[in-house]
Design an enzyme around this catalytic site. Structure first.
Site, PDB file in Angstrom:
ATOM      1  N   ASP A 102      19.204  54.766  54.449  1.00 12.70           N
ATOM      2  CA  ASP A 102      19.083  53.329  54.699  1.00 12.70           C
ATOM      3  C   ASP A 102      17.631  52.902  54.896  1.00 12.70           C
ATOM      4  OD1 ASP A 102      18.840  54.722  57.086  1.00 12.70           O
ATOM      5  OD2 ASP A 102      20.649  53.907  57.980  1.00 12.70           O
ATOM      6  N   HIS A 145      28.645  54.402  64.211  1.00 13.72           N
ATOM      7  CA  HIS A 145      28.310  54.074  62.822  1.00 13.72           C
ATOM      8  C   HIS A 145      27.510  55.193  62.158  1.00 13.72           C
ATOM      9  CE1 HIS A 145      24.433  52.024  64.355  1.00 13.72           C
ATOM     10  NE2 HIS A 145      24.009  52.973  63.548  1.00 13.72           N
ATOM     11  N   GLU A 189      28.096  49.510  60.052  1.00 19.73           N
ATOM     12  CA  GLU A 189      28.480  49.011  61.368  1.00 19.73           C
ATOM     13  C   GLU A 189      29.998  48.924  61.488  1.00 19.73           C
ATOM     14  OE1 GLU A 189      26.154  49.160  63.195  1.00 19.73           O
ATOM     15  OE2 GLU A 189      24.518  47.759  62.901  1.00 19.73           O
TER      16      GLU A 189
HETATM   17  C1  GLP Z   1      20.217  53.954  63.111  1.00 23.03           C
HETATM   18  C2  GLP Z   1      20.293  54.608  61.743  1.00 23.03           C
HETATM   19  C3  GLP Z   1      21.378  55.678  61.740  1.00 23.03           C
HETATM   20  C4  GLP Z   1      21.156  56.633  62.892  1.00 23.03           C
HETATM   21  C5  GLP Z   1      21.233  55.873  64.187  1.00 23.03           C
HETATM   22  C6  GLP Z   1      21.076  56.749  65.414  1.00 23.03           C
HETATM   23  O1  GLP Z   1      21.254  53.068  63.313  1.00 23.03           O
HETATM   24  N1  GLP Z   1      20.580  53.669  60.717  1.00 23.03           N
HETATM   25  O2  GLP Z   1      21.336  56.364  60.508  1.00 23.03           O
HETATM   26  O3  GLP Z   1      22.132  57.639  62.859  1.00 23.03           O
HETATM   27  O4  GLP Z   1      20.179  54.907  64.162  1.00 23.03           O
HETATM   28  O5  GLP Z   1      19.769  57.006  65.710  1.00 23.03           O
HETATM   29  P1  GLP Z   1      19.284  58.066  66.776  1.00 23.03           P
HETATM   30  O6  GLP Z   1      19.421  59.373  66.127  1.00 23.03           O
HETATM   31  O7  GLP Z   1      17.860  57.687  67.036  1.00 23.03           O
HETATM   32  O8  GLP Z   1      20.158  57.908  67.970  1.00 23.03           O
END
Ligand code: GLP
Length: 264
Positions: free
Chosen positions: A72, A143, A148
């Site tokens: 993304d 998600h 979402e």
């Molecule tokens: C964002 C990204 C996700 C990721 C999530 C969790 O929403 N789009 O791909 O998994 O953050 O991030 P973190 O690993 O920093 O908790």
């Protein structure tokens, strides 16, 4: 689905890095038959990236014949912004490994035609032969990528508006100012991820415990898009102890037991 419960973040990262390296090496990629790897951003994969960089330097794994597709990217955030996923990937991973630049694919959230950008991304994945291994993290609401709650479980790459939950969670990267967080993003769909031969999800910390419980013990639901993994033939979750806090004792013991020889 496999669930590997490791003691802490460091073991999750080591296990994941070793799994990625082993899978690439087993495939024996060549210039004519490249390995296609899907990759995430966020704090969850950072430790894995550090381990993979080390393994690359030690000659344990090479990315010369690997094509990557990121999950993304924010919309309307300049590519050079330190919090763009483009910057994240180059600053934390790609610039330290032997991957040729033209084998890296990241969605362009500044494209003039976002719909076209998404359609072309899907086409590029297909042309590369499909994704062998998709690595991902999860948001506190369960998600995957930016799919979402409420996202179709058969969705493809598209524009998504971010939920308040995600905007608040990601504001930590924008000086805790929720108004600086982009409100939309381009993201691969749940269907795009589920098409991969194998999906490996990294989950660490207590703030992911509810999402993990929903994804493993709840029904398949668009309200927790990770739950789609229940329908995948080769889905693996590698998590730490803190992330298992909301699992039933029997679920926890079952996975601890059957995977005991595979943990670090
Ligand atoms: C964002 C990204 C996700 C990721 C999530 C969790 O929403 N789009 O791909 O998994 O953050 O991030 P973190 O690993 O920093 O908790």
């Amino acid at each position: 689905m496999r669930v590997l419960i490791q003691s802490d973040y460091a073991s999750v990262s080591k296990w994941a890095a070793k799994h990625v390296a082993d899978t690439i090496n087993k495939f024996q990629p060549t210039a004519d038959r490249k390995f296609v790897l899907g990759l995430p951003t966020g704090s969850s994969p950072l430790g894995m990236y550090r381990e993979l960089i080390k393994m690359n330097k030690e000659g344990i794994v090479s990315f010369k014949n690997v094509i990557t597709f990121n999950m993304d990217e924010y919309v309307n955030l300049p590519k050079e912004h330190p919090e763009s996923y483009y910057s994240f990937m180059w600053n934390n991973f790609f610039k330290y490994i032997d991957i040729p630049e033209n084998q890296v694919n990241i969605l362009n959230g500044n494209a003039a035609d976002l719909e076209k950008e998404c359609a072309e991304y899907e086409a590029r994945i297909k042309m590369a032969g499909g994704i062998q291994l998709f690595v991902g993290g999860i948001g506190p609401d369960g998600h995957i990528a930016f799919n979402e709650p409420g996202s179709s479980l058969t969705s493809r790459t598209r524009l998504k508006h971010l939920s308040l939950d995600t905007i608040i969670a990601n504001s930590r990267f924008f000086e805790n100012d929720t108004t600086s967080v982009p409100t939309s993003a381009l993201t691969v769909g749940v269907g795009t991820i589920m098409d991969a031969k194998e999906v490996l999800i990294l989950v660490s910390g207590y703030n992911k415990a509810r999402a993990l419980q929903q994804a493993i013990e709840g029904g398949v639901s668009q309200m927790c898009t990770l739950s789609a993994l229940q329908l995948h033939k080769n889905g693996i979750i590698v998590c730490d102890e803190l992330a298992t806090y909301d699992l039933r004792v029997s679920t926890y013991r079952y996975f601890k037991g059957i995977e005991k020889d595979n943990l670090l």
